[in-house]
Design a protein around this motif. Structure first.
Motif, PDB file in Angstrom:
ATOM      1  N   THR A  50       1.028  -1.356  -0.109  1.00  0.00           N
ATOM      2  CA  THR A  50      -0.277  -0.049   0.418  1.00  0.00           C
ATOM      3  C   THR A  50       0.705   1.138   0.369  1.00  0.00           C
ATOM      4  OG1 THR A  50      -0.211  -0.561   1.993  1.00  0.00           O
ATOM      5  CG2 THR A  50      -1.688  -0.986   1.447  1.00  0.00           C
ATOM      6  N   TRP A  51       1.835   0.934   0.283  1.00  0.00           N
ATOM      7  CA  TRP A  51       2.748   2.327   0.293  1.00  0.00           C
ATOM      8  C   TRP A  51       3.747   2.726  -1.179  1.00  0.00           C
ATOM      9  CZ3 TRP A  51       2.972  -0.654   5.362  1.00  0.00           C
ATOM     10  CH2 TRP A  51       2.425  -0.155   6.328  1.00  0.00           C
ATOM     11  N   LYS A  52       3.932   1.435  -1.497  1.00  0.00           N
ATOM     12  CA  LYS A  52       4.830   1.326  -2.565  1.00  0.00           C
ATOM     13  C   LYS A  52       4.654   1.013  -4.260  1.00  0.00           C
ATOM     14  CE  LYS A  52       8.604   2.561   0.286  1.00  0.00           C
ATOM     15  NZ  LYS A  52       9.539   4.099  -0.022  1.00  0.00           N
ATOM     16  N   GLY A  53       3.877   0.349  -3.733  1.00  0.00           N
ATOM     17  CA  GLY A  53       3.352  -0.471  -5.122  1.00  0.00           C
ATOM     18  C   GLY A  53       3.479  -2.043  -5.219  1.00  0.00           C
ATOM     19  N   ARG A  54       3.859  -2.346  -6.575  1.00  0.00           N
ATOM     20  CA  ARG A  54       3.919  -3.859  -7.026  1.00  0.00           C
ATOM     21  C   ARG A  54       5.364  -3.935  -6.486  1.00  0.00           C
ATOM     22  NH1 ARG A  54       1.769  -5.919 -12.286  1.00  0.00           N
ATOM     23  NH2 ARG A  54       2.122  -8.321 -11.181  1.00  0.00           N
ATOM     24  N   SER A  55       5.375  -5.296  -6.199  1.00  0.00           N
ATOM     25  CA  SER A  55       6.748  -6.036  -5.360  1.00  0.00           C
ATOM     26  C   SER A  55       6.627  -8.020  -5.752  1.00  0.00           C
ATOM     27  CB  SER A  55       6.418  -6.073  -3.994  1.00  0.00           C
ATOM     28  OG  SER A  55       6.617  -4.960  -3.231  1.00  0.00           O
ATOM     29  N   VAL A  56       8.357  -7.897  -6.201  1.00  0.00           N
ATOM     30  CA  VAL A  56       7.992  -9.360  -6.378  1.00  0.00           C
ATOM     31  C   VAL A  56       8.281 -10.600  -5.255  1.00  0.00           C
ATOM     32  CG1 VAL A  56      10.429  -8.885  -7.153  1.00  0.00           C
ATOM     33  CG2 VAL A  56       8.748 -10.948  -7.766  1.00  0.00           C
ATOM     34  N   PHE A  57       8.214 -11.534  -4.538  1.00  0.00           N
ATOM     35  CA  PHE A  57       7.952 -11.790  -3.288  1.00  0.00           C
ATOM     36  C   PHE A  57       8.950 -13.114  -4.049  1.00  0.00           C
ATOM     37  CE2 PHE A  57       8.117 -14.577   0.238  1.00  0.00           C
ATOM     38  CZ  PHE A  57       7.945 -14.141   1.228  1.00  0.00           C
ATOM     39  N   MET A  58      10.364 -13.135  -3.295  1.00  0.00           N
ATOM     40  CA  MET A  58      10.530 -15.166  -4.046  1.00  0.00           C
ATOM     41  C   MET A  58      10.393 -15.500  -2.856  1.00  0.00           C
ATOM     42  SD  MET A  58      14.999 -15.189  -5.226  1.00  0.00           S
ATOM     43  CE  MET A  58      15.633 -14.502  -3.623  1.00  0.00           C
TER      44      MET A  58
END
Length: 104
Positions: free
Chosen positions: A13-21
């Motif tokens: 919600t603070w930074k946007g889209r992320s990828v989680f490995m």
């Protein structure tokens, strides 16, 4: 197969889209040959192509070789720098929590 990486996309919600490995694994006899770095770099590349702003993952505290590997590549240890704790509900605690959910 000598190794693999499992990842998925999340949203902050603070930074946007992320990828989680979720996992990066190289068979012991193939370690030290750049395969882990290649897998990690590929996940980062896919994340950038999908406009992710960060790559996140967890490492167990006893796994110092992996922790050292990620740190030397530029990873930030959020436990030390930001005080984040990784939490989990499972088993009876998950069952109890789910049973307390309001009806639809």
């Amino acid at each position: 197969m000598v190794g693999y990486s499992l990842y998925f996309f999340t949203y902050s919600t603070w930074k946007g889209r992320s990828v989680f490995m979720e996992d990066l694994y190289v068979m012991p006899e193939y370690r030290g040959k750049g395969i882990g770095k290649g897998l990690l770099s590929k996940v980062a590349q896919v994340g950038k192509e999908k406009q992710c702003v960060r790559l996140q993952f967890s490492v167990l505290d006893w796994n110092t070789p992996s922790l050292d590997f990620y740190i030397t590549k530029g990873a930030q240890d959020l436990t030390a720098s930001e005080g984040w704790h990784s939490l989990r509900f499972s088993g009876e605690a998950l069952d109890k929590l789910a049973s307390e959910a309001p009806e639809d």
